[in-house]
Design a protein around this motif. Structure first.
Motif, PDB file in Angstrom:
ATOM      1  N   LEU A 262      17.654  52.869   0.002  1.00 31.71           N
ATOM      2  CA  LEU A 262      16.448  52.081  -0.279  1.00 31.71           C
ATOM      3  C   LEU A 262      15.227  52.999  -0.270  1.00 31.71           C
ATOM      4  N   ASP A 263      14.570  53.127  -1.437  1.00 30.15           N
ATOM      5  CA  ASP A 263      13.365  53.957  -1.556  1.00 30.15           C
ATOM      6  C   ASP A 263      12.128  53.172  -1.115  1.00 30.15           C
ATOM      7  N   TYR A 264      11.976  51.968  -1.633  1.00 29.19           N
ATOM      8  CA  TYR A 264      10.890  51.102  -1.189  1.00 29.19           C
ATOM      9  C   TYR A 264      11.228  49.661  -1.531  1.00 29.19           C
ATOM     10  N   MET A 265      10.571  48.743  -0.798  1.00 22.80           N
ATOM     11  CA  MET A 265      10.726  47.318  -1.049  1.00 22.80           C
ATOM     12  C   MET A 265       9.342  46.697  -1.117  1.00 22.80           C
ATOM     13  N   GLN A 266       9.158  45.730  -2.054  1.00 28.38           N
ATOM     14  CA  GLN A 266       7.875  45.069  -2.223  1.00 28.38           C
ATOM     15  C   GLN A 266       8.067  43.551  -2.241  1.00 28.38           C
ATOM     16  N   MET A 267       7.056  42.835  -1.719  1.00 31.75           N
ATOM     17  CA  MET A 267       7.082  41.383  -1.695  1.00 31.75           C
ATOM     18  C   MET A 267       5.715  40.861  -2.132  1.00 31.75           C
ATOM     19  N   TYR A 268       5.734  39.772  -2.897  1.00 27.55           N
ATOM     20  CA  TYR A 268       4.500  39.126  -3.331  1.00 27.55           C
ATOM     21  C   TYR A 268       4.676  37.621  -3.201  1.00 27.55           C
ATOM     22  N   ASN A 269       3.750  36.963  -2.478  1.00 30.77           N
ATOM     23  CA  ASN A 269       3.823  35.514  -2.222  1.00 30.77           C
ATOM     24  C   ASN A 269       5.162  35.145  -1.589  1.00 30.77           C
ATOM     25  N   TRP A 270       5.541  35.887  -0.616  1.00 31.37           N
ATOM     26  CA  TRP A 270       6.806  35.648   0.113  1.00 31.37           C
ATOM     27  C   TRP A 270       6.456  35.386   1.568  1.00 31.37           C
ATOM     28  N   GLY A 271       6.777  34.165   2.048  1.00 26.94           N
ATOM     29  CA  GLY A 271       6.439  33.813   3.411  1.00 26.94           C
ATOM     30  C   GLY A 271       4.923  33.789   3.604  1.00 26.94           C
ATOM     31  N   THR A 272       4.469  34.387   4.704  1.00 22.41           N
ATOM     32  CA  THR A 272       3.031  34.416   5.004  1.00 22.41           C
ATOM     33  C   THR A 272       2.327  35.608   4.378  1.00 22.41           C
TER      34      THR A 272
ATOM     35  N   ASP B  17       4.912  19.645   6.338  1.00 23.39           N
ATOM     36  CA  ASP B  17       4.748  21.098   6.399  1.00 23.39           C
ATOM     37  C   ASP B  17       3.301  21.481   6.099  1.00 23.39           C
ATOM     38  N   VAL B  18       2.865  22.554   6.756  1.00 24.93           N
ATOM     39  CA  VAL B  18       1.567  23.161   6.466  1.00 24.93           C
ATOM     40  C   VAL B  18       1.839  24.501   5.786  1.00 24.93           C
ATOM     41  N   SER B  19       1.393  24.663   4.513  1.00 22.11           N
ATOM     42  CA  SER B  19       1.768  25.816   3.695  1.00 22.11           C
ATOM     43  C   SER B  19       0.544  26.529   3.165  1.00 22.11           C
ATOM     44  N   LEU B  20       0.720  27.843   2.914  1.00 19.73           N
ATOM     45  CA  LEU B  20      -0.343  28.633   2.293  1.00 19.73           C
ATOM     46  C   LEU B  20      -0.427  28.340   0.800  1.00 19.73           C
ATOM     47  N   ARG B  21       0.711  27.999   0.185  1.00 14.82           N
ATOM     48  CA  ARG B  21       0.750  27.726  -1.257  1.00 14.82           C
ATOM     49  C   ARG B  21       1.392  26.357  -1.470  1.00 14.82           C
ATOM     50  N   PRO B  22       0.640  25.275  -1.243  1.00  6.88           N
ATOM     51  CA  PRO B  22       1.253  23.938  -1.235  1.00  6.88           C
ATOM     52  C   PRO B  22       1.723  23.456  -2.594  1.00  6.88           C
ATOM     53  N   ASP B  23       1.141  23.989  -3.701  1.00  4.62           N
ATOM     54  CA  ASP B  23       1.583  23.527  -5.003  1.00  4.62           C
ATOM     55  C   ASP B  23       2.646  24.474  -5.566  1.00  4.62           C
ATOM     56  N   ALA B  24       3.150  24.167  -6.765  1.00  6.38           N
ATOM     57  CA  ALA B  24       4.213  24.982  -7.389  1.00  6.38           C
ATOM     58  C   ALA B  24       3.662  25.809  -8.547  1.00  6.38           C
ATOM     59  N   LYS B  25       2.349  26.111  -8.520  1.00 10.14           N
ATOM     60  CA  LYS B  25       1.737  26.821  -9.633  1.00 10.14           C
ATOM     61  C   LYS B  25       1.641  28.318  -9.354  1.00 10.14           C
ATOM     62  N   HIS B  26       2.657  28.891  -8.790  1.00 13.64           N
ATOM     63  CA  HIS B  26       2.628  30.319  -8.482  1.00 13.64           C
ATOM     64  C   HIS B  26       4.029  30.902  -8.631  1.00 13.64           C
TER      65      HIS B  26
ATOM     66  N   ILE C 258      14.658  28.914   1.950  1.00  8.23           N
ATOM     67  CA  ILE C 258      13.987  29.683   0.899  1.00  8.23           C
ATOM     68  C   ILE C 258      12.733  28.959   0.416  1.00  8.23           C
ATOM     69  N   ARG C 259      12.717  27.600   0.550  1.00  6.55           N
ATOM     70  CA  ARG C 259      11.506  26.864   0.182  1.00  6.55           C
ATOM     71  C   ARG C 259      10.336  27.239   1.087  1.00  6.55           C
ATOM     72  N   ASP C 260      10.623  27.453   2.387  1.00  5.36           N
ATOM     73  CA  ASP C 260       9.559  27.827   3.317  1.00  5.36           C
ATOM     74  C   ASP C 260       8.933  29.156   2.913  1.00  5.36           C
ATOM     75  N   TYR C 261       9.756  30.136   2.487  1.00  2.77           N
ATOM     76  CA  TYR C 261       9.217  31.421   2.065  1.00  2.77           C
ATOM     77  C   TYR C 261       8.455  31.291   0.743  1.00  2.77           C
ATOM     78  N   PHE C 262       8.942  30.440  -0.160  1.00  4.38           N
ATOM     79  CA  PHE C 262       8.282  30.304  -1.457  1.00  4.38           C
ATOM     80  C   PHE C 262       6.900  29.672  -1.291  1.00  4.38           C
ATOM     81  N   TYR C 263       6.808  28.595  -0.497  1.00  2.00           N
ATOM     82  CA  TYR C 263       5.527  27.909  -0.325  1.00  2.00           C
ATOM     83  C   TYR C 263       4.669  28.505   0.802  1.00  2.00           C
ATOM     84  N   GLY C 264       5.209  29.457   1.572  1.00  5.50           N
ATOM     85  CA  GLY C 264       4.422  30.052   2.651  1.00  5.50           C
ATOM     86  C   GLY C 264       4.226  29.100   3.816  1.00  5.50           C
ATOM     87  N   THR C 265       5.254  28.302   4.144  1.00  8.01           N
ATOM     88  CA  THR C 265       5.147  27.333   5.242  1.00  8.01           C
ATOM     89  C   THR C 265       5.059  28.069   6.580  1.00  8.01           C
ATOM     90  N   TYR C 266       4.064  27.717   7.385  1.00  6.11           N
ATOM     91  CA  TYR C 266       3.885  28.396   8.677  1.00  6.11           C
ATOM     92  C   TYR C 266       3.770  27.437   9.854  1.00  6.11           C
TER      93      TYR C 266
END
Length: 540
Positions: A18-28, A106-115, A85-93
């Motif tokens: 593994l050289d590097y790993m990147q995440m965008y809009n994953w979890g918090t 649930d309280v989420s950082l990204r409550p809608d599905a527009k991302h 996986i839904r919690d990571y997609f919507y950023g549920t915390y």
């Protein structure tokens, strides 16, 4: 010859890493790209609770393992499935109760599905200078629909901020954009995606991924024997594997013999070419002699005529013979070259293993055979302890296995019964301890009071007084207003038991009726409280 297929001598960083790993809009990790730059080395992820350590682990697991089989948040030590996986997609915390406390949301950082949520990891093989980049792009059509994914594999290094920063928003445009990236494949399902990257990583089965999933968040190993058998040892037949190795050894021995024969033929051709060069030298001498002969006097020419004629005849015969040999050997050389190319092709088709490597594999099989014999000795010792006969045939061995399974099942059932009994006793002990603690607190409270009103009811009154800013003396219980004469103290307990709930009735001024009733209705007291208003101005 032994170094023909050696191309990388340093194995300290061999294989795909593994050289590097990147995440965008994953979890918090919200609205920005987070990068873990390992550069092919081992890494240690540390941080306080909630900082995202398990989020990284679950991200790389999602890239390599089917989501419906992933047990998320296991790295945190949780014994139940705490995330999906839904919690990571919507950023549920967090989760909160509704106002009537009948449901949670649930309280989420990204409550809608527009991302979009993107996971990306680049694996690099330094020995072969090869790159494999895995990427998953997640999206949802609306909040109620399932999370869907696009599976991407590329032979080139990809980065989210460079290749996906301006990615289109429509699904069809996203597919078209991915197909324009060089050396990149888009797969319709996880099974096709997994089959492709397993082929690139030279995985022969799913077992390495199973081992990875089990160990990446493992806290302890309960049974080392089962762990090694189920996850680290691939099923194989030593006898069949030995036969295959012997067959390969025979094939490669034949190839080796053919190569030695070709080497001898090459040496013969070298000697032939040396003879041809000598003949060319003699021919040059002959031509020089012929020119000199034209220059000599007729007398000398006459004297040497017979000798020159004989020599010329001998050389002509020798020249014709050499030309025949040259023609024959040239054809043979052509055949040898054809055989050499055919042999090289055969070597390539057989994988190009060297004989030394094959001998090492045979030694390895011998070592495994010794291990099997050791296991047989251990098996003999263990079944002796279990009072079972040593099997003389496969039927006896299967019977022993059946007997051992029955004993193991019996022991396991007994173990489960004992564990359930322990749990029941532990629950009983805890309940008794709680009851004892309540009794001790109640007893301690009663010693400091002049009545038998329980501590919980007194606590409700104390909370009401604090929140409504009322003095405790303004809200007495009837028991606090009743006193027994000193000479009748022996009847005090009987009187209080007789009065019972009437003695625990709370009295409050009629002027505060509205605010007290409102407070009682707005608070879940979890206990029975009888309260009656009293008109302090009324004469008795």
């Amino acid at each position: 010859m032994s170094d023909m297929f050696e191309f990388y001598n340093d194995d300290s960083s061999a294989g795909f890493r593994l050289d590097y790993m990147q995440m965008y809009n994953w979890g918090t990790f919200h609205n920005h790209v987070v990068t873990l730059p390992l550069k092919g080395k081992s890494g240690l992820i540390t941080g306080p609770n909630g900082s995202g350590k398990s989020t990284f682990i679950d991200g790389i697991t999602t890239l390599l393992y089917p989501a419906h089989r992933v047990r998320y948040n296991q790295a945190s030590g949780g014994s139940k499935v705490e995330r999906k996986i839904r919690d990571y997609f919507y950023g549920t915390y967090n989760t909160v109760y509704s106002e009537d406390e009948t449901s949670v949301r649930d309280v989420s950082l990204r409550p809608d599905a527009k991302h979009l949520s993107i996971l990306l990891a680049r694996f690099y093989n330094e020995g072969t200078d090869q790159t494999v980049t895995l990427c998953q792009i997640m999206y949802a059509r609306d909040r109620s629909s399932q999370i869907e994914r696009l599976y991407v594999i590329s032979r080139h290094p990809l980065r989210i901020e460079e290749h996906f920063a301006q990615i289109p928003t429509k699904l069809a445009d996203i597919r078209k954009y991915i197909q324009t990236l060089p050396g990149t494949e888009l797969h319709p399902s996880f099974s096709a995606y997994a089959k492709s990257f397993q082929r690139l990583f030279a995985m022969k089965s799913d077992q390495p991924l199973e081992l990875f999933h089990k160990t990446i968040s493992m806290k302890q190993v309960d049974n080392y024997t089962d762990f090694i058998r189920q996850l680290m040892l691939e099923p194989n037949d030593p006898a069949e594997q030995l036969d295959t190795l012997i067959s390969h050894f025979d094939n490669l021995s034949n190839v080796h013999d053919r190569l030695e024969e070709l080497e001898r033929q090459r040496e013969d051709m070298d000697r032939l070419f040396e003879d041809v060069r000598k003949w060319e030298g003699h021919n040059e001498d002959y031509q020089r002699y012929a020119k000199n002969e034209e220059l000599i006097s007729p007398f000398g020419k006459f004297l040497r005529y017979d000798f020159a004629s004989d020599e010329q005849g001998r050389l002509s015969v020798e020249l014709a013979s050499k030309e025949q040999v040259l023609t024959r050997l040239t054809g043979k050389l052509r055949d040898v070259n054809t055989d050499l190319e055919s042999t090289r092709g055969a070597i390539a088709q057989n994988g190009g293993q060297r004989l030394n490597e094959l001998k090492i594999e045979i030694d390895d099989i011998s070592t495994r055979l010794e291990a099997v014999r050791h296991h047989a000795d251990t098996y003999r010792r263990l079944i002796r302890q279990l009072a079972l006969p040593f099997p003389e045939a496969e039927v006896d061995f299967e019977q022993n296995k059946q007997d051992i399974r029955e004993k193991a099942d019996s022991i396991e059932e007994r173990k489960k019964d004992l564990q359930e009994r322990i749990i029941e006793l532990s629950s009983s002990i805890k309940a008794l301890k709680d009851e004892r603690s309540d009794i001790e607190q109640e007893t301690l409270s009663l010693r400091g009071r002049k009545n038998n009103i329980d501590l919980k009811t007194l606590g409700i009154r104390q909370k009401m007084c604090e929140e409504l800013d009322i003095a405790v003396e303004e809200l007495p219980f009837i028991a606090e207003l009743v006193a027994v004469k000193e000479d009748q103290r022996l009847w005090e307990g009987a009187i209080e038991r007789h009065l019972n709930s009437f003695a625990r009735t709370l009295l409050f001024p009629l002027s505060r009726k509205e605010e007290i009733e409102k407070w009682i209705n707005n608070n879940h007291l979890r206990s029975l409280l009888v309260a009656e208003p009293v008109d302090l101005d009324e004469e008795i």
